[in-house]
Motif scaffolding. Structure first.
Motif, PDB file in Angstrom:
ATOM      1  N   MET A 175       0.837  -1.188   0.000  1.00 30.78           N
ATOM      2  CA  MET A 175       0.000   0.000   0.000  1.00 30.78           C
ATOM      3  C   MET A 175       0.882   1.251   0.000  1.00 30.78           C
ATOM      4  O   MET A 175       1.754   1.390   0.852  1.00 30.78           O
ATOM      5  N   ILE A 176       0.668   2.139  -0.973  1.00 39.02           N
ATOM      6  CA  ILE A 176       1.436   3.373  -1.060  1.00 39.02           C
ATOM      7  C   ILE A 176       0.821   4.420  -0.145  1.00 39.02           C
ATOM      8  O   ILE A 176      -0.379   4.692  -0.202  1.00 39.02           O
ATOM      9  N   GLU A 177       1.645   5.011   0.717  1.00 37.58           N
ATOM     10  CA  GLU A 177       1.159   6.046   1.621  1.00 37.58           C
ATOM     11  C   GLU A 177       1.073   7.374   0.885  1.00 37.58           C
ATOM     12  O   GLU A 177       1.985   7.747   0.130  1.00 37.58           O
ATOM     13  N   LEU A 178      -0.032   8.080   1.085  1.00 38.20           N
ATOM     14  CA  LEU A 178      -0.253   9.355   0.404  1.00 38.20           C
ATOM     15  C   LEU A 178      -0.337  10.499   1.407  1.00 38.20           C
ATOM     16  O   LEU A 178      -0.838  10.332   2.518  1.00 38.20           O
ATOM     17  N   THR A 179       0.137  11.661   0.992  1.00 39.61           N
ATOM     18  CA  THR A 179       0.029  12.888   1.770  1.00 39.61           C
ATOM     19  C   THR A 179      -1.002  13.791   1.112  1.00 39.61           C
ATOM     20  O   THR A 179      -0.825  14.196  -0.037  1.00 39.61           O
ATOM     21  N   LYS A 180      -2.066  14.084   1.816  1.00 40.18           N
ATOM     22  CA  LYS A 180      -3.116  14.938   1.259  1.00 40.18           C
ATOM     23  C   LYS A 180      -2.655  16.386   1.247  1.00 40.18           C
ATOM     24  O   LYS A 180      -2.082  16.873   2.215  1.00 40.18           O
ATOM     25  N   THR A 181      -2.930  17.073   0.128  1.00 37.71           N
ATOM     26  CA  THR A 181      -2.610  18.497   0.068  1.00 37.71           C
ATOM     27  C   THR A 181      -3.638  19.317   0.833  1.00 37.71           C
ATOM     28  O   THR A 181      -3.338  20.429   1.270  1.00 37.71           O
ATOM     29  N   GLY A 182      -4.868  18.794   0.970  1.00 32.16           N
ATOM     30  CA  GLY A 182      -5.949  19.551   1.577  1.00 32.16           C
ATOM     31  C   GLY A 182      -6.530  20.607   0.659  1.00 32.16           C
ATOM     32  O   GLY A 182      -7.399  21.376   1.074  1.00 32.16           O
ATOM     33  N   ILE A 183      -6.073  20.654  -0.585  1.00 29.36           N
ATOM     34  CA  ILE A 183      -6.564  21.639  -1.558  1.00 29.36           C
ATOM     35  C   ILE A 183      -7.790  21.069  -2.256  1.00 29.36           C
ATOM     36  O   ILE A 183      -7.726  19.980  -2.838  1.00 29.36           O
TER      37      ILE A 183
END
Length: 241
Positions: free
Chosen positions: A1-9
Motif C-alpha cells: 500500500m502506497i502512503e499518500l500525503t493529502k494536500t488539503g486543496i
C-alpha cells in the motif's frame, strides 16, 4: 500500500487519487502569476491546520513578512501563529541568499531537514535557487543532492519552477527528471481576466487523472473543479470536487 500525503486543496487531492506520494518530491511549474506560491503556502498551511503535519517553507524570493502578508491576504489567518509555535519554519531570502554558495545555505537547513518532526517542505523557487550555480553540471549535482536529502529525511516536498510559456514547454528541463511528480499551473488571458487550469502530468507510483482541470484562486486559496462547463456555470456557493 502506497502512503499518500493529502494536500488539503479542494479538488486537487481528487485528481491525484488521494494525494501526493509520501516522501516524494513534486515539481510545480507555471508562468508568473499562475498560483505556484499560493499552492505552496496552502500546502504547508493545510498540513498544520488539517493534518497535524509540520512544514518548512524555503523562499528565495520573499521576506518572511511578505510571506505572512500573502498568507493572511488569501485567508490563512493562523499563519503567524503557526510560525510562532514552530509548526511552520520559514527560511526567507534574507537568510538563504546572504550565503555565497548553496553548501553554506544547506548547512543552515540541515538540522531542520533532519528533524523528524517536520513532514512537508516547499522550496519557492528553483529559478532563484539555480542562481547559486555557474553551470548545468553544478546545478545537477546540487539539485540531486538536495532532493536526496529531502527524501532520505522523510519530507514530502513541493518545488516551484518558473515556466516562461503560457502552456508547458516541450523542452523538458533537468528538474523534471529529478522529481517524482510534475504539476503544471496554467493561466490564459480572456477579455475579462484569466482562466486558470491545473494539469498533473506525472506522479510516480500512482494512478492519476491527467486531464487539464479548471481551477480558481479566491479567499481560502486554490480550488480545482471537475470540468470546464461546471466551472463556467458554478456559483461561489457550489463545491468543487
Amino acid at each position: 500500500m502506497i502512503e499518500l500525503t493529502k494536500t488539503g486543496i479542494d479538488g486537487l487531492d481528487a485528481i491525484l487519487n488521494g494525494g501526493i506520494v509520501t516522501n516524494s518530491t513534486t515539481l510545480v511549474s507555471g508562468n508568473p502569476g499562475a498560483g505556484k506560491s499560493i499552492l505552496g503556502l496552502q500546502y504547508i498551511y493545510n498540513g498544520v491546520e488539517q493534518f497535524d503535519e509540520k512544514g518548512i517553507y524555503l523562499s528565495f524570493e520573499e521576506n518572511e513578512s511578505d510571506l505572512r502578508e500573502a498568507a493572511e491576504s488569501i485567508g490563512f489567518d493562523k499563519w503567524p501563529e503557526f510560525v510562532e509555535s514552530g509548526d511552520i519554519k520559514v527560511y526567507d531570502k534574507q537568510v538563504l541568499l546572504r550565503e555565497n554558495d548553496f553548501s553554506s545555505s544547506l548547512e543552515l537547513l540541515l538540522d531542520d531537514l533532519e528533524d523528524d518532526k517536520y513532514d512537508r517542505l516547499v522550496l519557492d523557487s528553483l529559478t532563484m535557487f539555480e542562481l547559486f550555480f555557474e553551470d548545468e553540471t553544478e546545478k545537477r549535482t546540487y539539485l540531486l543532492k538536495f532532493t536526496d536529502i529531502l527524501n532520505n529525511n522523510g519530507l514530502t516536498s513541493l518545488l516551484t519552477n518558473e515556466q516562461g510559456a503560457v502552456f508547458p514547454d516541450t523542452d523538458i528541463g533537468l528538474e523534471n527528471y529529478l522529481t517524482d511528480g510534475n504539476i503544471y499551473l496554467i493561466q490564459t488571458p480572456t477579455d475579462t481576466g484569466v482562466n486558470r487550469y491545473v494539469w498533473v502530468a506525472k506522479m510516480r507510483k500512482q494512478d492519476i487523472e491527467t486531464d487539464i482541470y479548471p481551477m480558481e484562486i479566491s479567499w481560502g486559496g486554490i480550488k480545482v473543479h471537475e470540468n470546464a462547463s461546471a466551472f463556467s456555470m458554478m456559483s461561489e456557493e457550489d463545491s468543487p470536487i
